[in-house]
Write a protein that holds these residues in place. Sequence first.
Motif, PDB file in Angstrom:
ATOM      1  N   ALA A   1       4.050  -5.838   3.633  1.00  0.00           N
ATOM      2  CA  ALA A   1       4.665  -4.270   3.210  1.00  0.00           C
ATOM      3  C   ALA A   1       5.468  -4.405   2.380  1.00  0.00           C
ATOM      4  O   ALA A   1       6.270  -5.168   1.749  1.00  0.00           O
ATOM      5  CB  ALA A   1       5.398  -3.843   4.675  1.00  0.00           C
ATOM      6  N   ASN A   2       5.503  -3.218   1.226  1.00  0.00           N
ATOM      7  CA  ASN A   2       6.053  -2.782   0.243  1.00  0.00           C
ATOM      8  C   ASN A   2       6.780  -1.388   0.332  1.00  0.00           C
ATOM      9  O   ASN A   2       5.974  -0.782  -0.181  1.00  0.00           O
ATOM     10  CB  ASN A   2       5.503  -3.454  -1.241  1.00  0.00           C
ATOM     11  CG  ASN A   2       6.291  -3.336  -2.189  1.00  0.00           C
ATOM     12  OD1 ASN A   2       7.650  -3.087  -2.100  1.00  0.00           O
ATOM     13  ND2 ASN A   2       5.594  -3.462  -3.202  1.00  0.00           N
TER      14      ASN A   2
ATOM     15  N   ASP B   1       6.974   2.013   1.659  1.00  0.00           N
ATOM     16  CA  ASP B   1       6.006   2.556   2.422  1.00  0.00           C
ATOM     17  C   ASP B   1       4.584   2.201   2.373  1.00  0.00           C
ATOM     18  O   ASP B   1       3.768   2.731   2.986  1.00  0.00           O
ATOM     19  CB  ASP B   1       6.114   3.908   2.324  1.00  0.00           C
ATOM     20  CG  ASP B   1       5.850   4.608   0.966  1.00  0.00           C
ATOM     21  OD1 ASP B   1       5.581   3.670   0.006  1.00  0.00           O
ATOM     22  OD2 ASP B   1       5.643   5.772   0.879  1.00  0.00           O
ATOM     23  N   ALA B   2       4.230   1.115   1.589  1.00  0.00           N
ATOM     24  CA  ALA B   2       2.816   0.830   1.094  1.00  0.00           C
ATOM     25  C   ALA B   2       2.837  -0.438   1.933  1.00  0.00           C
ATOM     26  O   ALA B   2       3.433  -1.586   2.218  1.00  0.00           O
ATOM     27  CB  ALA B   2       2.452   0.496  -0.366  1.00  0.00           C
TER      28      ALA B   2
ATOM     29  N   ARG C   1      -0.075  -3.758   1.619  1.00  0.00           N
ATOM     30  CA  ARG C   1      -0.882  -4.413   0.825  1.00  0.00           C
ATOM     31  C   ARG C   1      -1.686  -5.609   1.265  1.00  0.00           C
ATOM     32  O   ARG C   1      -1.118  -6.355   2.227  1.00  0.00           O
ATOM     33  CB  ARG C   1      -0.203  -5.103  -0.447  1.00  0.00           C
ATOM     34  CG  ARG C   1       0.691  -4.048  -1.318  1.00  0.00           C
ATOM     35  CD  ARG C   1       1.681  -4.745  -2.037  1.00  0.00           C
ATOM     36  NE  ARG C   1       0.737  -5.305  -3.474  1.00  0.00           N
ATOM     37  CZ  ARG C   1       0.252  -6.571  -3.686  1.00  0.00           C
ATOM     38  NH1 ARG C   1       0.991  -7.447  -3.023  1.00  0.00           N
ATOM     39  NH2 ARG C   1      -0.382  -6.418  -4.959  1.00  0.00           N
TER      40      ARG C   1
ATOM     41  N   VAL D   1      -4.548  -1.441  -0.916  1.00  0.00           N
ATOM     42  CA  VAL D   1      -2.936  -0.668  -0.668  1.00  0.00           C
ATOM     43  C   VAL D   1      -3.411   0.383   0.150  1.00  0.00           C
ATOM     44  O   VAL D   1      -4.000   1.475  -0.292  1.00  0.00           O
ATOM     45  CB  VAL D   1      -2.169  -0.430  -1.916  1.00  0.00           C
ATOM     46  CG1 VAL D   1      -0.633   0.196  -1.478  1.00  0.00           C
ATOM     47  CG2 VAL D   1      -1.920  -1.607  -2.900  1.00  0.00           C
ATOM     48  N   HIS D   2      -2.534   0.875   0.989  1.00  0.00           N
ATOM     49  CA  HIS D   2      -2.769   2.093   1.954  1.00  0.00           C
ATOM     50  C   HIS D   2      -1.240   2.208   2.367  1.00  0.00           C
ATOM     51  O   HIS D   2      -0.533   1.256   2.623  1.00  0.00           O
ATOM     52  CB  HIS D   2      -3.914   2.135   2.833  1.00  0.00           C
ATOM     53  CG  HIS D   2      -3.728   0.988   4.053  1.00  0.00           C
ATOM     54  ND1 HIS D   2      -2.822   1.197   5.157  1.00  0.00           N
ATOM     55  CD2 HIS D   2      -4.330  -0.120   4.061  1.00  0.00           C
ATOM     56  CE1 HIS D   2      -2.926   0.148   5.772  1.00  0.00           C
ATOM     57  NE2 HIS D   2      -3.851  -0.734   5.203  1.00  0.00           N
ATOM     58  N   GLY D   3      -1.103   3.506   3.057  1.00  0.00           N
ATOM     59  CA  GLY D   3      -0.023   3.889   3.671  1.00  0.00           C
ATOM     60  C   GLY D   3      -0.223   3.830   5.255  1.00  0.00           C
ATOM     61  O   GLY D   3      -1.200   3.295   5.651  1.00  0.00           O
TER      62      GLY D   3
ATOM     63  N   ILE E   1      -7.186   4.602   0.462  1.00  0.00           N
ATOM     64  CA  ILE E   1      -7.093   3.180   0.046  1.00  0.00           C
ATOM     65  C   ILE E   1      -7.135   3.241  -1.365  1.00  0.00           C
ATOM     66  O   ILE E   1      -7.976   3.920  -1.859  1.00  0.00           O
ATOM     67  CB  ILE E   1      -8.034   2.216   0.817  1.00  0.00           C
ATOM     68  CG1 ILE E   1      -7.841   1.890   2.314  1.00  0.00           C
ATOM     69  CG2 ILE E   1      -7.990   0.863   0.035  1.00  0.00           C
ATOM     70  CD1 ILE E   1      -8.872   1.081   2.820  1.00  0.00           C
ATOM     71  N   ASN E   2      -6.162   2.511  -1.896  1.00  0.00           N
ATOM     72  CA  ASN E   2      -6.218   2.427  -3.413  1.00  0.00           C
ATOM     73  C   ASN E   2      -6.585   0.882  -3.584  1.00  0.00           C
ATOM     74  O   ASN E   2      -5.885  -0.034  -2.932  1.00  0.00           O
ATOM     75  CB  ASN E   2      -4.935   2.715  -3.977  1.00  0.00           C
ATOM     76  CG  ASN E   2      -4.772   4.220  -4.120  1.00  0.00           C
ATOM     77  OD1 ASN E   2      -5.644   5.011  -4.513  1.00  0.00           O
ATOM     78  ND2 ASN E   2      -3.825   4.860  -3.544  1.00  0.00           N
TER      79      ASN E   2
ATOM     80  N   GLU F   1      -6.012  -2.032  -6.038  1.00  0.00           N
ATOM     81  CA  GLU F   1      -4.908  -2.223  -7.351  1.00  0.00           C
ATOM     82  C   GLU F   1      -5.834  -2.676  -8.529  1.00  0.00           C
ATOM     83  O   GLU F   1      -6.601  -3.600  -8.285  1.00  0.00           O
ATOM     84  CB  GLU F   1      -3.829  -3.384  -6.852  1.00  0.00           C
ATOM     85  CG  GLU F   1      -2.819  -2.772  -5.940  1.00  0.00           C
ATOM     86  CD  GLU F   1      -1.747  -3.911  -5.898  1.00  0.00           C
ATOM     87  OE1 GLU F   1      -1.621  -4.696  -6.326  1.00  0.00           O
ATOM     88  OE2 GLU F   1      -0.735  -3.315  -5.701  1.00  0.00           O
TER      89      GLU F   1
ATOM     90  N   ARG G   1     -10.201   4.767  -5.449  1.00  0.00           N
ATOM     91  CA  ARG G   1      -9.531   5.325  -4.367  1.00  0.00           C
ATOM     92  C   ARG G   1     -10.725   5.544  -3.318  1.00  0.00           C
ATOM     93  O   ARG G   1     -11.788   6.109  -3.665  1.00  0.00           O
ATOM     94  CB  ARG G   1      -9.066   6.847  -4.614  1.00  0.00           C
ATOM     95  CG  ARG G   1      -8.464   7.451  -3.619  1.00  0.00           C
ATOM     96  CD  ARG G   1      -7.973   8.876  -4.091  1.00  0.00           C
ATOM     97  NE  ARG G   1      -7.923   9.701  -2.985  1.00  0.00           N
ATOM     98  CZ  ARG G   1      -6.883  10.430  -2.481  1.00  0.00           C
ATOM     99  NH1 ARG G   1      -5.704  10.479  -3.113  1.00  0.00           N
ATOM    100  NH2 ARG G   1      -6.850  11.120  -1.348  1.00  0.00           N
TER     101      ARG G   1
END
Length: 122
Positions: free
Chosen positions: A46-47, A49-50, A52, A73-75, A81-82, A84, A89
């Motif tokens: 976690a980073n 609110d994301a 990874r 990466v997602h919330g 989802i993105n 990196e 997206r």
Amino acid sequence: MAASTDFWGEIEATQMRTPLVILREQASLLGAKTKNLVEASVKTRANGDAIRHSFDLVVPALGSYTYSLFVIVHGASIYPINVEYKGTRLDTEQQFVEWLRATLSSPETKRIVTNLLSQVAA
């Protein structure tokens, strides 16, 4: 003292295939294809609110050499989802699965796995 009122309602975990579950499923399949000479692992952290997820290729015979194939990466809402460094997206599970299938079976990924296998066989 007044009794407290529960505003939360019923909360239950839903049965859904999260990106982490899908990634772990795919990671577990690579070792059998390469006689465990090249394996895959998923590292999650976690980073803010994301969340990874790093999908890594690992070569135990080369001192656990690790190659990061991609990072998503997602919330808390999971989608979108993105991917990196790719500017991609993915808005749904279907889009994610299609992207993952294309990525894992791509000539570039196969070239990387083959090169890692060649180094172990050398």
